[in-house]
Design a protein around this motif. Structure first.
Motif, PDB file in Angstrom:
ATOM      1  N   TYR A   1      35.961  47.814  36.522  1.00 12.95           N
ATOM      2  CA  TYR A   1      35.784  46.444  37.025  1.00 12.95           C
ATOM      3  C   TYR A   1      36.156  46.345  38.505  1.00 12.95           C
ATOM      4  O   TYR A   1      35.457  45.706  39.296  1.00 12.95           O
ATOM      5  CB  TYR A   1      36.626  45.463  36.208  1.00 12.95           C
ATOM      6  CG  TYR A   1      36.169  45.301  34.785  1.00 12.95           C
ATOM      7  CD1 TYR A   1      34.850  45.529  34.427  1.00 12.95           C
ATOM      8  CD2 TYR A   1      37.063  44.919  33.780  1.00 12.95           C
ATOM      9  CE1 TYR A   1      34.425  45.387  33.113  1.00 12.95           C
ATOM     10  CE2 TYR A   1      36.652  44.768  32.469  1.00 12.95           C
ATOM     11  CZ  TYR A   1      35.330  45.017  32.135  1.00 12.95           C
ATOM     12  OH  TYR A   1      34.919  44.870  30.831  1.00 12.95           O
ATOM     13  N   SER A   2      37.254  46.982  38.874  1.00 19.12           N
ATOM     14  CA  SER A   2      37.672  46.928  40.275  1.00 19.12           C
ATOM     15  C   SER A   2      36.711  47.710  41.166  1.00 19.12           C
ATOM     16  O   SER A   2      36.505  47.347  42.330  1.00 19.12           O
ATOM     17  CB  SER A   2      39.101  47.469  40.432  1.00 19.12           C
ATOM     18  OG  SER A   2      39.183  48.822  40.039  1.00 19.12           O
TER      19      SER A   2
ATOM     20  N   PHE B   1      41.426  42.219  40.799  1.00 18.82           N
ATOM     21  CA  PHE B   1      41.096  41.623  42.096  1.00 18.82           C
ATOM     22  C   PHE B   1      41.870  42.300  43.223  1.00 18.82           C
ATOM     23  O   PHE B   1      41.304  42.585  44.286  1.00 18.82           O
ATOM     24  CB  PHE B   1      41.407  40.127  42.088  1.00 18.82           C
ATOM     25  CG  PHE B   1      41.132  39.456  43.401  1.00 18.82           C
ATOM     26  CD1 PHE B   1      39.847  39.080  43.755  1.00 18.82           C
ATOM     27  CD2 PHE B   1      42.165  39.205  44.296  1.00 18.82           C
ATOM     28  CE1 PHE B   1      39.593  38.481  44.979  1.00 18.82           C
ATOM     29  CE2 PHE B   1      41.921  38.601  45.518  1.00 18.82           C
ATOM     30  CZ  PHE B   1      40.631  38.232  45.856  1.00 18.82           C
TER      31      PHE B   1
ATOM     32  N   ILE C   1      33.401  47.950  40.718  1.00 15.75           N
ATOM     33  CA  ILE C   1      32.236  47.086  40.932  1.00 15.75           C
ATOM     34  C   ILE C   1      32.540  46.035  41.997  1.00 15.75           C
ATOM     35  O   ILE C   1      31.758  45.816  42.932  1.00 15.75           O
ATOM     36  CB  ILE C   1      31.822  46.424  39.611  1.00 15.75           C
ATOM     37  CG1 ILE C   1      31.351  47.489  38.610  1.00 15.75           C
ATOM     38  CG2 ILE C   1      30.712  45.390  39.851  1.00 15.75           C
ATOM     39  CD1 ILE C   1      31.092  46.943  37.220  1.00 15.75           C
ATOM     40  N   LEU C   2      33.692  45.393  41.862  1.00 17.79           N
ATOM     41  CA  LEU C   2      34.062  44.345  42.807  1.00 17.79           C
ATOM     42  C   LEU C   2      34.349  44.922  44.201  1.00 17.79           C
ATOM     43  O   LEU C   2      33.971  44.329  45.219  1.00 17.79           O
ATOM     44  CB  LEU C   2      35.292  43.596  42.284  1.00 17.79           C
ATOM     45  CG  LEU C   2      35.633  42.260  42.951  1.00 17.79           C
ATOM     46  CD1 LEU C   2      34.445  41.304  42.893  1.00 17.79           C
ATOM     47  CD2 LEU C   2      36.848  41.630  42.266  1.00 17.79           C
TER      48      LEU C   2
ATOM     49  N   GLY D   1      38.168  47.615  48.830  1.00 22.19           N
ATOM     50  CA  GLY D   1      37.001  47.104  49.534  1.00 22.19           C
ATOM     51  C   GLY D   1      37.062  47.384  51.021  1.00 22.19           C
ATOM     52  O   GLY D   1      36.031  47.603  51.674  1.00 22.19           O
TER      53      GLY D   1
ATOM     54  N   THR E   1      43.322  39.941  35.606  1.00 21.19           N
ATOM     55  CA  THR E   1      42.593  39.379  36.745  1.00 21.19           C
ATOM     56  C   THR E   1      43.260  39.735  38.061  1.00 21.19           C
ATOM     57  O   THR E   1      42.602  40.141  39.019  1.00 21.19           O
ATOM     58  CB  THR E   1      42.503  37.848  36.606  1.00 21.19           C
ATOM     59  OG1 THR E   1      41.851  37.516  35.373  1.00 21.19           O
ATOM     60  CG2 THR E   1      41.722  37.248  37.754  1.00 21.19           C
TER      61      THR E   1
ATOM     62  N   THR F   1      33.014  47.589  45.493  1.00 16.98           N
ATOM     63  CA  THR F   1      31.726  47.958  46.092  1.00 16.98           C
ATOM     64  C   THR F   1      31.062  46.744  46.724  1.00 16.98           C
ATOM     65  O   THR F   1      30.488  46.831  47.820  1.00 16.98           O
ATOM     66  CB  THR F   1      30.806  48.580  45.036  1.00 16.98           C
ATOM     67  OG1 THR F   1      31.441  49.731  44.462  1.00 16.98           O
ATOM     68  CG2 THR F   1      29.482  49.005  45.650  1.00 16.98           C
ATOM     69  N   ILE F   2      31.156  45.606  46.041  1.00 18.58           N
ATOM     70  CA  ILE F   2      30.595  44.367  46.603  1.00 18.58           C
ATOM     71  C   ILE F   2      31.325  43.990  47.888  1.00 18.58           C
ATOM     72  O   ILE F   2      30.707  43.657  48.899  1.00 18.58           O
ATOM     73  CB  ILE F   2      30.680  43.231  45.568  1.00 18.58           C
ATOM     74  CG1 ILE F   2      29.801  43.550  44.358  1.00 18.58           C
ATOM     75  CG2 ILE F   2      30.253  41.903  46.189  1.00 18.58           C
ATOM     76  CD1 ILE F   2      29.931  42.563  43.218  1.00 18.58           C
ATOM     77  N   PHE F   3      32.672  44.052  47.857  1.00 19.03           N
ATOM     78  CA  PHE F   3      33.456  43.773  49.059  1.00 19.03           C
ATOM     79  C   PHE F   3      33.073  44.737  50.187  1.00 19.03           C
ATOM     80  O   PHE F   3      32.965  44.349  51.354  1.00 19.03           O
ATOM     81  CB  PHE F   3      34.951  43.893  48.762  1.00 19.03           C
ATOM     82  CG  PHE F   3      35.523  42.744  47.985  1.00 19.03           C
ATOM     83  CD1 PHE F   3      34.985  41.476  48.083  1.00 19.03           C
ATOM     84  CD2 PHE F   3      36.613  42.929  47.137  1.00 19.03           C
ATOM     85  CE1 PHE F   3      35.511  40.412  47.367  1.00 19.03           C
ATOM     86  CE2 PHE F   3      37.152  41.875  46.419  1.00 19.03           C
ATOM     87  CZ  PHE F   3      36.595  40.604  46.533  1.00 19.03           C
TER      88      PHE F   3
ATOM     89  N   ALA G   1      40.511  45.816  43.881  1.00 18.36           N
ATOM     90  CA  ALA G   1      39.193  45.694  44.506  1.00 18.36           C
ATOM     91  C   ALA G   1      39.310  45.226  45.947  1.00 18.36           C
ATOM     92  O   ALA G   1      38.597  45.719  46.835  1.00 18.36           O
ATOM     93  CB  ALA G   1      38.321  44.726  43.702  1.00 18.36           C
TER      94      ALA G   1
END
Length: 230
Positions: free
Chosen positions: A25-26, A102, A28-29, A109, A98, A31-33, A105
């Motif tokens: 999960y971290s 977060f 994926i997040l 990021g 959470t 990578t977006i960051f 990530a």
């Protein structure tokens, strides 16, 4: 070994699966960051570049543990104060899952930002200009020219960042999330065999690292196939 086998479900299945969930999960997040941060750093907008530069500089200068504790404890306080002052909500509780996902990530990021920025700058600009001159649309240019080369150039640094991120997931045990480190440490202290159970957690992380390296090497070989044939 008998004690580890007796508690295998709690350590490897429950704790191990939770560790993998936090890592995925971290990732994926993060990578977006990273993609957003690299886009901002390469943008012509001065505000976007300044914000991205500040993000990577600050995050890379703060210890991961400090940031984890700040977001989990102080972040919840700030959210509740903001909700009370604006009347939007009365109480918000940030659960350890959470907060852990977060925070990791958000930290990684910053590193992925530099990874993707460097990979994008490695793509010859003449290829993009030639594709534009041929009438290719932006989505097609990204899919056929930018993305394959972006992945190939980014994979070596991406692999290192992912392996670091995998180890960083152990920090979530400090905020109460019952991952493999938390469970191994709790059982080891209970049975007065901390070394045995923490060593089991060590082996688990080494296994994840080995599997990750094999998978990412196969991915790198796939995206470098044409280059190697040439």
């Amino acid at each position: 070994m008998e004690a580890i086998w007796e508690y295998r479900d709690l350590i490897f299945i429950k704790g191990g699966l939770l560790t993998v969930e936090v890592a995925v999960y971290s990732l994926i997040l993060a990578t977006i960051f990273g993609l957003l941060g690299s886009w901002a750093k390469l943008s012509k907008n001065k505000v976007a570049r300044a914000g991205a530069d500040g993000y990577t500089t600050i995050i890379r200068g703060i210890p991961d543990l400090v940031l984890m504790l700040l977001i989990f404890f102080q972040g919840q306080i700030l959210l509740n104060r903001f909700g009370e002052s604006t009347g939007l909500w009365t109480f918000v509780e940030i659960d350890p899952m959470t907060a852990g996902v977060f925070t990791i990530a958000f930290i990684m990021g910053a590193y992925y930002t530099e990874t993707f920025r460097g990979a994008f700058l490695s793509i010859p600009s003449g290829q993009i200009e030639a594709a534009t001159a041929c009438g290719m649309s932006r989505p097609l240019i990204f899919r056929r020219i930018i993305w394959p080369q972006l992945v190939r150039y980014a994979l070596p640094s991406f692999t290192n960042n992912w392996l670091v991120q995998l180890k960083t997931t152990a920090l979530v045990s400090l905020i109460g999330l019952q991952d493999i480190v938390y469970n191994a440490n709790a059982i080891g202290r209970k049975l007065r065999e901390p070394f045995t159970f923490l060593f089991a957690a060590l082996v688990f992380f080494l296994f994840l690292t080995a599997v990750s390296e094999i998978a990412l090497r196969l991915l790198e070989r796939r995206y470098s196939a044409g280059i190697r044939r040439a």
